[in-house]
Design a protein around this motif. Structure first.
Motif, mmCIF file in Angstrom:
data_model
loop_
_atom_site.group_PDB
_atom_site.id
_atom_site.type_symbol
_atom_site.label_atom_id
_atom_site.label_comp_id
_atom_site.label_asym_id
_atom_site.label_seq_id
_atom_site.Cartn_x
_atom_site.Cartn_y
_atom_site.Cartn_z
ATOM 1 N N TYR A 1 1.149 -1.109 -0.051
ATOM 2 C CA TYR A 1 0.042 0.013 0.054
ATOM 3 C C TYR A 1 0.783 1.081 0.141
ATOM 4 O O TYR A 1 2.331 1.037 0.391
ATOM 5 N N TYR B 1 -5.337 2.118 -8.279
ATOM 6 C CA TYR B 1 -6.240 2.834 -6.800
ATOM 7 C C TYR B 1 -8.058 2.177 -7.662
ATOM 8 O O TYR B 1 -7.928 1.771 -8.904
ATOM 9 N N GLY C 1 -10.366 -0.462 -2.831
ATOM 10 C CA GLY C 1 -8.430 -1.422 -2.498
ATOM 11 C C GLY C 1 -8.753 -3.030 -2.836
ATOM 12 O O GLY C 1 -7.899 -3.263 -3.228
#
Length: 111
Positions: A36, A95, A99
């Motif tokens: 992330y 993105y 998610g």
């Protein structure tokens, strides 16, 4: 006593219909196979990333990150993407709304 029973029944009913948090959804559907990145990290001047929007075109048309490339989710084709963007050293950020779709596409790109 009757009111307490109704209150408990109402509480249980509301609890079973309550929405999950984003963290709950990500924990349920994501496997954390793709790292992330925060918005702050992405906005740093030294972060030169190709930004891919894994949402469908109507979602992208409503709003998207500046310079993001709409790749969609249902019709995403890895081979077609690699033909357009052959640089394997390019940092890529994918993105979507939550998610889940972006992780799935990120896994394809990583393979």
């Amino acid at each position: 006593m009757k009111n307490i029973g109704l209150f408990i029944l109402l509480f249980i009913s509301l609890e079973s219909f309550s929405q999950k948090t984003i963290a709950d959804v990500l924990q349920q559907y994501n496997s954390n196979t793709v790292p992330y990145i925060t918005v702050q990290e992405l906005s740093m001047p030294k972060t030169k990333a190709l930004i891919l929007d894994a949402r469908e075109r109507p979602e992208y048309n409503v709003s998207h990150i500046r310079d993001a490339v709409a790749v969609g989710y249902k019709d995403f084709k890895l081979e077609a993407f690699q033909n357009i963007y052959p640089n394997k050293q390019q940092v890529i950020v994918v993105y979507c709304s939550l998610g889940v779709r972006s992780e799935n596409i990120g896994e394809k790109l990583k393979a």
